[in-house]
Scaffold this motif. Structure first.
Motif, mmCIF file in Angstrom:
data_model
loop_
_atom_site.group_PDB
_atom_site.id
_atom_site.type_symbol
_atom_site.label_atom_id
_atom_site.label_comp_id
_atom_site.label_asym_id
_atom_site.label_seq_id
_atom_site.Cartn_x
_atom_site.Cartn_y
_atom_site.Cartn_z
ATOM 1 N N PRO A 1 64.254 34.319 -46.401
ATOM 2 C CA PRO A 1 65.281 35.243 -46.877
ATOM 3 C C PRO A 1 65.661 34.963 -48.326
ATOM 4 O O PRO A 1 65.596 33.831 -48.795
ATOM 5 C CB PRO A 1 66.451 34.989 -45.926
ATOM 6 C CG PRO A 1 66.231 33.619 -45.377
ATOM 7 C CD PRO A 1 64.747 33.474 -45.280
ATOM 8 N N LEU A 2 66.068 36.027 -49.033
ATOM 9 C CA LEU A 2 66.330 35.939 -50.466
ATOM 10 C C LEU A 2 67.777 35.563 -50.760
ATOM 11 O O LEU A 2 68.710 36.188 -50.277
ATOM 12 C CB LEU A 2 66.015 37.290 -51.127
ATOM 13 C CG LEU A 2 66.340 37.393 -52.624
ATOM 14 C CD1 LEU A 2 65.484 36.422 -53.434
ATOM 15 C CD2 LEU A 2 66.162 38.834 -53.108
ATOM 16 N N LEU A 3 67.931 34.532 -51.601
ATOM 17 C CA LEU A 3 69.211 34.150 -52.195
ATOM 18 C C LEU A 3 69.121 34.507 -53.667
ATOM 19 O O LEU A 3 68.305 33.944 -54.401
ATOM 20 C CB LEU A 3 69.450 32.648 -52.013
ATOM 21 C CG LEU A 3 70.603 31.997 -52.788
ATOM 22 C CD1 LEU A 3 71.933 32.596 -52.369
ATOM 23 C CD2 LEU A 3 70.610 30.494 -52.606
ATOM 24 N N ASP A 4 69.934 35.463 -54.097
ATOM 25 C CA ASP A 4 69.845 35.997 -55.446
ATOM 26 C C ASP A 4 71.019 35.491 -56.282
ATOM 27 O O ASP A 4 72.160 35.940 -56.114
ATOM 28 C CB ASP A 4 69.857 37.530 -55.386
ATOM 29 C CG ASP A 4 69.386 38.165 -56.687
ATOM 30 O OD1 ASP A 4 69.090 37.417 -57.641
ATOM 31 O OD2 ASP A 4 69.327 39.402 -56.747
ATOM 32 N N ILE A 5 70.746 34.519 -57.160
ATOM 33 C CA ILE A 5 71.790 33.915 -57.995
ATOM 34 C C ILE A 5 71.828 34.672 -59.317
ATOM 35 O O ILE A 5 70.943 34.522 -60.164
ATOM 36 C CB ILE A 5 71.516 32.418 -58.203
ATOM 37 C CG1 ILE A 5 71.458 31.716 -56.842
ATOM 38 C CG2 ILE A 5 72.585 31.796 -59.097
ATOM 39 C CD1 ILE A 5 70.979 30.276 -56.904
ATOM 40 N N SER B 1 70.963 35.372 -42.585
ATOM 41 C CA SER B 1 69.723 34.582 -42.564
ATOM 42 C C SER B 1 69.750 33.468 -43.600
ATOM 43 O O SER B 1 69.329 32.335 -43.333
ATOM 44 C CB SER B 1 68.511 35.491 -42.791
ATOM 45 O OG SER B 1 68.321 36.350 -41.682
ATOM 46 N N VAL B 2 70.252 33.761 -44.802
ATOM 47 C CA VAL B 2 70.355 32.729 -45.833
ATOM 48 C C VAL B 2 71.304 31.622 -45.385
ATOM 49 O O VAL B 2 70.989 30.424 -45.479
ATOM 50 C CB VAL B 2 70.836 33.336 -47.164
ATOM 51 C CG1 VAL B 2 71.262 32.242 -48.148
ATOM 52 C CG2 VAL B 2 69.738 34.183 -47.782
ATOM 53 N N LEU B 3 72.464 32.000 -44.866
ATOM 54 C CA LEU B 3 73.435 31.003 -44.434
ATOM 55 C C LEU B 3 72.941 30.218 -43.221
ATOM 56 O O LEU B 3 73.275 29.037 -43.065
ATOM 57 C CB LEU B 3 74.775 31.673 -44.130
ATOM 58 C CG LEU B 3 75.490 32.297 -45.333
ATOM 59 C CD1 LEU B 3 76.757 33.030 -44.887
ATOM 60 C CD2 LEU B 3 75.830 31.245 -46.384
ATOM 61 N N THR B 4 72.138 30.848 -42.378
ATOM 62 C CA THR B 4 71.567 30.133 -41.229
ATOM 63 C C THR B 4 70.612 29.045 -41.689
ATOM 64 O O THR B 4 70.617 27.922 -41.159
ATOM 65 C CB THR B 4 70.849 31.116 -40.280
ATOM 66 O OG1 THR B 4 71.791 32.082 -39.802
ATOM 67 C CG2 THR B 4 70.235 30.389 -39.093
ATOM 68 N N VAL B 5 69.803 29.347 -42.686
ATOM 69 C CA VAL B 5 68.906 28.330 -43.248
ATOM 70 C C VAL B 5 69.728 27.170 -43.809
ATOM 71 O O VAL B 5 69.429 25.993 -43.555
ATOM 72 C CB VAL B 5 68.007 28.934 -44.347
ATOM 73 C CG1 VAL B 5 67.268 27.823 -45.109
ATOM 74 C CG2 VAL B 5 67.009 29.907 -43.743
ATOM 75 N N LEU B 6 70.757 27.480 -44.569
ATOM 76 C CA LEU B 6 71.577 26.425 -45.174
ATOM 77 C C LEU B 6 72.290 25.591 -44.112
ATOM 78 O O LEU B 6 72.363 24.360 -44.213
ATOM 79 C CB LEU B 6 72.590 27.042 -46.135
ATOM 80 C CG LEU B 6 71.998 27.758 -47.356
ATOM 81 C CD1 LEU B 6 73.098 28.417 -48.169
ATOM 82 C CD2 LEU B 6 71.191 26.807 -48.227
ATOM 83 N N ALA B 7 72.797 26.248 -43.059
ATOM 84 C CA ALA B 7 73.473 25.508 -41.989
ATOM 85 C C ALA B 7 72.507 24.610 -41.234
ATOM 86 O O ALA B 7 72.845 23.479 -40.862
ATOM 87 C CB ALA B 7 74.147 26.483 -41.027
ATOM 88 N N ALA B 8 71.283 25.105 -40.997
ATOM 89 C CA ALA B 8 70.301 24.327 -40.252
ATOM 90 C C ALA B 8 69.841 23.095 -41.019
ATOM 91 O O ALA B 8 69.374 22.117 -40.424
ATOM 92 C CB ALA B 8 69.085 25.202 -39.916
#
Length: 417
Positions: free
Chosen positions: A61-65, A99-106
């Motif tokens: 998933p894309l995290l766009d900074i 999806s982005v936050l799920t990756v970070l939490a995992a």
């Protein structure tokens, strides 16, 4: 250097003083933060698009900074608080936020290098003393969330106005299944507590009254406690409209001020607002209010014990903007507190975290669809991003397994040990 956020003209500086501009930090601190984050992102299953630099991450998933300077300044100054504030300020975004936050939490244990993790006490923000859950502090903390507006909560909750995890027959779930799933959850709690005609029931944490209504409809005599004036007003009205005012009353009362003896006590997702230092008091209250042979049933969000210990002193974005004074326990912390401070026994524990992820998804999707209605209630765009992030952040916690939710049955034997 102060970096202003995108679309700052839409942010009310009086309402959102920490959102209108990123904090002042040294160039060296921003650079160190950038290096640490880049190292972390390169090892994660996502794609991070950082303006002016190549993509980071392993794909996903894309995290766009969109404003790297402000993004790094906020995180460098206040860690995860800054990460959430940067989202509120539109300095980063994600097409699939959950999806982005799920990756970070995992991968929460991997985001900060081990040496810095050990020094968390030196760099992580600390809890404000005024947010301790003393009797005065608890009232203020609860009011900041639950007294926002009954109409706001009604926009995204189902018709039962139940603000805790449902129990579905199957997953994934649909919106039209939510009310029945909330009743299934409530009925299961009441069944575990053996609530029926004549049961003297104490409820700690009223919500908007649905459990109180269903218990009274069974013939129980219900006393329900809340610290939210908004909830008390609406719950009382619902009880009166149902013609159950002779069996149920809702009191504006701290759990520590409860009196009397009850056959059963039920408390749904209340322990998270108690604060770790008061967990013994909370469980002793359950014990003291129960008659011998009584049953207490609680529903509680939990987290892994190691993560609880590592973060228990940390002031987070959730504390600052959503649940001041909150603390999520581990199952081990619950078991040890019950064992060491009460005459109660943990007779049963059932986990159903995936059901909370689905409950939160349904709330989040409905909240997003009601954007104009939220605005019509007087809540601005920054508030909407705050609540979108909160609901997505919570959903990600359950989808990743970082969070779980439990139903506990606690029994009190006839003899005193």
């Amino acid at each position: 250097m102060t970096t202003t956020c995108h679309r700052k003209d839409t942010v009310d500086p009086a309402r959102w003083p920490d959102i209108i501009a990123a904090p002042r930090t040294s160039r060296a601190r921003r650079r160190l933060t950038e290096l640490i984050l880049r190292r972390a992102l390169d090892r994660l299953p996502l794609r991070a698009r950082i303006k002016g630099t190549p993509f980071a991450g392993l794909g996903g998933p894309l995290l766009d900074i969109e404003d790297p300077d402000a993004f790094h300044a906020r995180i460098g100054a206040s860690g995860l608080v800054g990460f959430g504030e940067s989202y509120m300020a539109r300095e980063w975004d994600a097409p699939d936020l959950v999806s982005v936050l799920t990756v970070l939490a995992a991968h929460a244990d991997e985001l900060v290098p081990a040496p810095l993790q050990r020094l968390r006490g030196l760099w992580a923000p600390r809890h404000p003393a005024e947010e301790r859950n003393t009797r005065h502090g608890a009232r203020a903390n609860i009011s900041r969330h639950y007294d926002l507006s009954n109409d706001l909560f009604a926009l995204f909750l189902d018709e039962t106005l139940t603000y805790s995890s449902a129990v579905f027959r199957s997953l994934p779930a649909t919106w039209d299944q939510l009310a029945a799933a909330q009743h299934r959850k409530i009925d299961r709690l009441l069944d575990l507590a053996q609530v029926g005609p004549g049961t003297r029931l104490l409820e700690i944490g009223t919500g908007w009254g649905e459990l109180c209504l269903r218990a009274a409809a069974r013939g129980a005599e219900v006393t329900s406690l809340t610290l939210s004036r908004e909830q008390q007003v609406l719950a009382r009205r619902r009880i009166t409209e149902a013609g159950l005012q002779d069996r149920a009353r809702v009191e504006l009362c701290d759990y520590r001020e409860a009196r009397g003896q009850y056959d059963a006590v039920v408390s749904v997702e209340m322990i998270e607002a108690v604060g770790a230092e008061f967990w013994p008091t909370y469980f002793r209250t359950l014990d003291e209010r129960l008659v011998p042979g009584g049953r207490a049933v609680i529903q509680a969000i939990t987290m892994p014990h190691a993560r609880m210990l590592a973060t228990r002193s940390t002031f987070t974005w959730i504390h600052k903007y959503v649940f001041p004074g909150g603390m999520i326990p581990s199952t081990r912390a619950v078991a040890e507190t019950v064992r060491d401070h009460t005459r109660l026994t943990v007779a049963r524990r059932d986990a159903f975290g995936p059901h909370y992820a689905e409950t939160l998804r349904l709330w989040r999707e409905r909240f997003t669809r009601r954007e104009q209605d939220v605005r019509d209630l007087g809540f601005d765009e920054t508030f909407q991003r705050l609540w979108t992030f909160y609901l997505a952040y919570s959903e990600a916690g359950f989808r990743s397994g970082y969070l779980d939710v439990q139903q506990y049955l606690l029994t009190k034997e006839d003899h005193v040990r």
